[in-house]
Design an enzyme around this catalytic site. Structure first.
Site, PDB file in Angstrom:
ATOM      1  N   LYS B  51       0.794  -1.232   0.000  1.00  0.00           N
ATOM      2  CA  LYS B  51       0.000   0.000   0.000  1.00  0.00           C
ATOM      3  C   LYS B  51       0.827   1.284   0.000  1.00  0.00           C
ATOM      4  CE  LYS B  51      -4.421  -1.422   0.413  1.00  0.00           C
ATOM      5  NZ  LYS B  51      -5.548  -0.934  -0.411  1.00  0.00           N
ATOM      6  N   SER B 301       0.875  -9.909  -1.178  1.00  0.00           N
ATOM      7  CA  SER B 301       0.618  -8.476  -1.031  1.00  0.00           C
ATOM      8  C   SER B 301       1.025  -7.899   0.310  1.00  0.00           C
ATOM      9  CB  SER B 301      -0.861  -8.207  -1.301  1.00  0.00           C
ATOM     10  OG  SER B 301      -1.661  -9.108  -0.558  1.00  0.00           O
TER      11      SER B 301
END
Lengths: 401, 401
Positions: B51, B301
């Site tokens: 992110k 991720s």
């Protein structure tokens, strides 16, 4: 005694079989320690530990020697050496017999079988297994550390570190039998003489530390430790000689410090590091001032930690840091009292993980009950604010030990 | 709609702030799946998740735009976006206010505060927090996914993958709001059109999957899942449009498969991967035949998994695979009977982790007792050989569920 030439030769030999592992800079551990911290990720090595380097070097050289090309090898090990020899044998088309003591963990036994080795369980302790393995004359014995080809193989880690990074002030290396540090120190001192090589052991198993202090090999029965794979009766003869020559200093670290280091790697670096591999971070954190702004490399020797051990370390770490609080509240044994206590905890937004209600404890006065609460909190301060609130409302509250 | 040019520009912008993460080949997962498996390690990214890429790109571009250089940003998030915005703001000298629902985990709240952000707890669920954040007009709102600058930032992962590896057959990407896959798919389809881009969601939160199937955005309240950070009410408008254009296929995976994948990463790869990051491996393992000998990249991720969750996953995984067996033995309530049962278990070399003795269960006949044993075993076969032996000696034995 081996030299940098042997290590350079080993690098060529084992290159096709092993990972050249990563050396990464850690921002979070640099911030935490004040040093400039680099990590050599041997926990991401094939079989999950550095031992394959020495095993491949030894076994490849055996194949080149006439008479020993029997294709049958034997080793004694409770851990990473077993998996390394099994894996190397599988890759090189040899038969491996691994002798493990009866007390070996099921996980390590199964992992070794998983690499196609024949596993023999023998004796109560490592010593028995070792003697048995050495007595099997139809197989070539592969020592876990006290062998020049094995040491040269482990030394390739030192080559890689010096190729990837300049101006290193110190390299921290876990020490058991001494094969890893003997190889790394030989390489590092040849390529970067000013870099300090620091060996780290668990307080529970300090034989290399004691041997260095006494100037002669000193044995001692190891106590149980999280860093189990470096808990040995004594260092090797060849490794001790190389340590005497090349290693600058030895350090000891305690179990709590090792557990905290394992937890830091999991939480901050998203890496699984076994207890023996985490002693290097533990040692750095206990000596932060001295290494402030210094460039240090921590060798993370392996990642083969049993899940049952991780489980205990996580719990212990969370409790020690106050992120899980376990405490007892004594209250009147009457309707609604438990509800009131839960209300106080909910108000502080602590998350209850477990609860037990005890009315039978011998120490309880008649008419009183005790609630044992396990709750997730923000840390010790948060926990103590809950205690203060409960005490202010007249409940007796204390840590459960 | 963004293009490869926006992503290439983003790569230049965020380069100084982020890690170019590693793409590693995994032998053990290749062996397990039959595919040639590469892992993109965004779990080792700063703040432990991808992110930060989008956050840095968005916030750096904000600074360049007149009128929005207020230096104050706000975001709503239960997880990785919160930490990313907090960290990027700290690095860029901005003030970050992060709105989190009251139900957010303490660990994530504390981590966000740890990066210097102001944390506001608001509302029962994510929707309330989001509305509150968007209503604060003195701060610039940073959307977690439905923003072109954010998407372009996440797309830099696709650039790195294509720069590091050729001839990729498929890239598996976790999907929540869709920012990650929209960016990666845009990059990958521009650089390697024949590479399939596969999105993966949890069965418990399948809104991007449903939206693709229905050809229009379809919302649904997510159920609880280990992959909590990709459990969203609906995908974004901008991300859905990009997914429609560039994503080849969507897959769903169940909770057991996700838990198994998290455990495989811990055990085989020594990597901490959060549930959302592990869905890619889960999806591959459920479709091994189709990807046999294919070159696939799994995007991991993030690694921000709560330790209390890891704990549950480890236990569940060990029990499911039979490495921890929990079973009940019913025996005569008489002296020496417990000793005899323990003898059978010891003979099979299973390691007892926990034991409970119950004489009060309503279902027990008078004169009988029940022992609940938790034992470490080699696997299901080993466990069943113990059962057979106990049954042969006249004990009633069964799995405890």
């Amino acid at each position: 005694m081996i030299t940098i030439n042997d290590i350079q030769a080993a690098a060529k030999t084992i290159g096709p079989y092993i990972h050249k592992t990563l050396l990464i800079r850690s921002n979070s551990l640099s911030l935490l320690s004040g040093a400039e911290v680099y990590l050599k990720l041997e926990n991401l090595q094939k079989t999950g530990a550095f031992k394959v380097r020495g095993a491949f070097n030894k076994m490849t050289r055996l194949s080149l020697q006439a008479g020993q090309a029997s294709g049958k090898v034997i080793a004694a090990s409770m851990g990473n050496h077993a998996q390394a020899v099994a894996f190397a044998a599988q890759q090189l088309g040899k038969h491996a017999r691994i002798v493990m003591p009866m007390s070996v963990s099921i996980v390590k036994e199964e992992a070794t079988r998983g690499y196609g080795a024949e596993v023999v369980l023998y004796g109560d302790g490592f010593k028995d297994a070792l003697e048995y393995a050495q007595s099997q004359k139809d197989h070539v014995f592969i020592h876990a550390f006290d062998d020049e080809d094995v040491i040269a193989g482990q030394g390739t880690i030192g080559l890689e570190i010096c190729a990837d990074l300049e101006n290193i002030d110190a390299v921290f290396v876990p020490v058991g039998g001494g094969g890893l540090i003997a190889g790394i120190a030989t390489a590092v001192k040849a390529l970067s003489p000013r870099t300090a090589v620091i060996g780290v052991q668990a307080e529970a198993a300090p034989t290399a530390f004691l041997s260095r202090r006494n100037g002669k090999i000193t044995g001692q029965t190891p106590l149980p430790t999280i860093a189990d794979v470096i808990a040995l009766e004594r260092p090797g003869d060849k490794t001790f000689e190389l340590m005497e020559r090349h290693v600058d200093e030895m350090k000891l670290v305690g179990e709590d410090a090792i557990a905290r280091a394992v937890l830091l790697f999991l939480e901050r670096k998203k890496l699984v590091v076994e207890g023996a591999g985490a002693v290097t971070l533990a040692a750095l954190l206990e000596d932060c001032e001295r290494y402030e702004k210094k460039r240090v490399v921590l060798v993370l020797s392996g990642g083969n930690i049993d899940f049952t051990v991780i489980d205990r370390i996580i719990r212990k770490g969370l409790v020690t840091s106050g992120r899980i609080g376990v405490f007892e509240v004594t209250l009147d044994d009457a309707f609604g009292k438990l509800h009131a206590v839960m209300g106080v905890i909910a108000l502080h937004r602590a998350s209850i993980l477990d609860i037990a209600h005890d009315r039978l404890a011998a120490s309880l006065p008649i008419g009183k009950a005790r609630v044992i609460v396990t709750a997730e909190t923000r840390g010790r301060k948060h926990l103590e604010s809950i205690f203060a609130d409960l005490a202010g409302k007249g409940y007796e509250v204390r840590y459960r030990t």
